[in-house]
Design a protein around this motif. Structure first.
Motif, PDB file in Angstrom:
ATOM      1  N   LYS A  19       0.699  -1.152   0.201  1.00 33.64           N
ATOM      2  CA  LYS A  19      -0.075  -0.214   0.013  1.00 33.64           C
ATOM      3  C   LYS A  19       0.884   1.200  -0.034  1.00 33.64           C
ATOM      4  CE  LYS A  19      -2.345   2.065   3.489  1.00 33.64           C
ATOM      5  NZ  LYS A  19      -3.155   2.386   4.692  1.00 33.64           N
ATOM      6  N   LEU A  33      -8.711   0.017  -5.132  1.00 33.48           N
ATOM      7  CA  LEU A  33      -9.211   0.249  -3.855  1.00 33.48           C
ATOM      8  C   LEU A  33      -8.530   1.628  -3.437  1.00 33.48           C
ATOM      9  CD1 LEU A  33      -9.009  -3.194  -2.102  1.00 33.48           C
ATOM     10  CD2 LEU A  33     -10.901  -2.109  -2.960  1.00 33.48           C
ATOM     11  N   ASP A  34      -9.333   2.418  -2.785  1.00 33.80           N
ATOM     12  CA  ASP A  34      -8.879   3.701  -2.081  1.00 33.80           C
ATOM     13  C   ASP A  34      -7.887   3.470  -1.069  1.00 33.80           C
ATOM     14  OD1 ASP A  34      -9.162   6.627  -1.268  1.00 33.80           O
ATOM     15  OD2 ASP A  34      -9.680   5.774   0.850  1.00 33.80           O
ATOM     16  N   SER A  35      -6.688   3.781  -1.149  1.00 29.99           N
ATOM     17  CA  SER A  35      -5.388   3.632  -0.695  1.00 29.99           C
ATOM     18  C   SER A  35      -5.517   4.166   0.943  1.00 29.99           C
ATOM     19  CB  SER A  35      -4.138   4.169  -1.040  1.00 29.99           C
ATOM     20  OG  SER A  35      -3.005   4.104  -0.575  1.00 29.99           O
ATOM     21  N   GLN A  36      -6.073   5.237   1.035  1.00 25.90           N
ATOM     22  CA  GLN A  36      -6.198   5.948   2.477  1.00 25.90           C
ATOM     23  C   GLN A  36      -7.074   5.108   3.499  1.00 25.90           C
ATOM     24  OE1 GLN A  36      -4.178   8.717   3.092  1.00 25.90           O
ATOM     25  NE2 GLN A  36      -3.573   8.241   1.171  1.00 25.90           N
ATOM     26  N   SER A  37      -8.040   4.512   2.575  1.00 21.29           N
ATOM     27  CA  SER A  37      -9.090   3.662   3.549  1.00 21.29           C
ATOM     28  C   SER A  37      -8.971   2.128   3.706  1.00 21.29           C
ATOM     29  CB  SER A  37     -10.540   4.068   3.409  1.00 21.29           C
ATOM     30  OG  SER A  37     -11.012   3.824   2.166  1.00 21.29           O
ATOM     31  N   PHE A  38      -7.872   1.719   2.831  1.00 19.59           N
ATOM     32  CA  PHE A  38      -7.555   0.133   2.751  1.00 19.59           C
ATOM     33  C   PHE A  38      -7.492  -0.403   4.004  1.00 19.59           C
ATOM     34  CE2 PHE A  38      -4.790  -3.235   2.227  1.00 19.59           C
ATOM     35  CZ  PHE A  38      -5.420  -4.087   1.436  1.00 19.59           C
ATOM     36  N   LYS A  39      -8.234  -1.736   4.098  1.00 18.97           N
ATOM     37  CA  LYS A  39      -7.735  -2.552   5.282  1.00 18.97           C
ATOM     38  C   LYS A  39      -7.909  -3.987   4.510  1.00 18.97           C
ATOM     39  CE  LYS A  39      -9.441  -3.882   9.706  1.00 18.97           C
ATOM     40  NZ  LYS A  39     -10.469  -4.196  10.582  1.00 18.97           N
ATOM     41  N   GLN A  52     -11.267  -4.260   2.124  1.00 15.30           N
ATOM     42  CA  GLN A  52     -12.222  -3.226   2.185  1.00 15.30           C
ATOM     43  C   GLN A  52     -11.675  -1.706   2.068  1.00 15.30           C
ATOM     44  OE1 GLN A  52     -14.770  -3.564   5.631  1.00 15.30           O
ATOM     45  NE2 GLN A  52     -13.202  -2.303   7.012  1.00 15.30           N
ATOM     46  N   ASP A  53     -12.478  -0.907   1.565  1.00 13.08           N
ATOM     47  CA  ASP A  53     -12.228   0.689   1.708  1.00 13.08           C
ATOM     48  C   ASP A  53     -13.378   1.064   2.342  1.00 13.08           C
ATOM     49  OD1 ASP A  53     -13.741   0.906  -0.506  1.00 13.08           O
ATOM     50  OD2 ASP A  53     -11.939   1.287  -1.939  1.00 13.08           O
ATOM     51  N   LYS A  54     -13.477   2.532   1.899  1.00  9.68           N
ATOM     52  CA  LYS A  54     -14.612   3.201   2.482  1.00  9.68           C
ATOM     53  C   LYS A  54     -15.970   3.066   1.744  1.00  9.68           C
ATOM     54  CE  LYS A  54     -13.329   7.020  -0.047  1.00  9.68           C
ATOM     55  NZ  LYS A  54     -12.761   8.524  -0.146  1.00  9.68           N
TER      56      LYS A  54
END
Length: 125
Positions: A19, A33-39, A52-54
């Motif tokens: 990431k 996927l959104d890197s800032q909210s990636f899990k 997941q992301d936001k």
């Protein structure tokens, strides 16, 4: 060789999941996927399985399977010799397929050497 990103940041989630501040990679493949909210929820053998992301939950970083992200403790991963299951508070998925009638509260895998490839809940086998 080292990889340098625009802002110089890199976070290695697993050996093959990387990431950056801008992107998420599953091996050498860019994942949308959104890197800032990636899990990362679960990594399989050599690949990202559930993340997941936001905007929701994804299977293999490509197929959106649920529009509602989960919080820590609101999901579990179950595996047997053939399948991987994502069990959330309200839903059960086998790989990327929703098991529509499954009861997420009682869903589990039968622990038996002969029939270890079967899952169950309070209503079905």
């Amino acid at each position: 060789s080292d990889i340098t990103y625009r802002d110089g940041t890199v976070e290695y989630i697993k050996d093959y999941i990387v990431k950056t501040s801008d992107n998420v990679y599953n091996g050498l493949k860019l994942v949308s996927l959104d890197s800032q909210s990636f899990k990362l929820l679960h990594a399989g053998k050599g690949e990202l399985l559930y993340a997941q992301d936001k905007t929701g939950i994804y299977y293999k970083g490509e197929k959106k399977i649920d529009q509602f992200p989960v919080k820590e403790g609101e999901y579990k991963i179950l595996e047997n010799s053939r399948h991987t299951y994502l069990v959330t508070k309200y839903r059960v998925y086998m790989e990327d397929q929703l098991i529509r009638e499954a009861d997420s509260e009682t869903f589990g895998i039968i622990k038996d050497r002969i029939i270890s490839k079967i899952a169950k809940d309070k209503k079905n086998y």
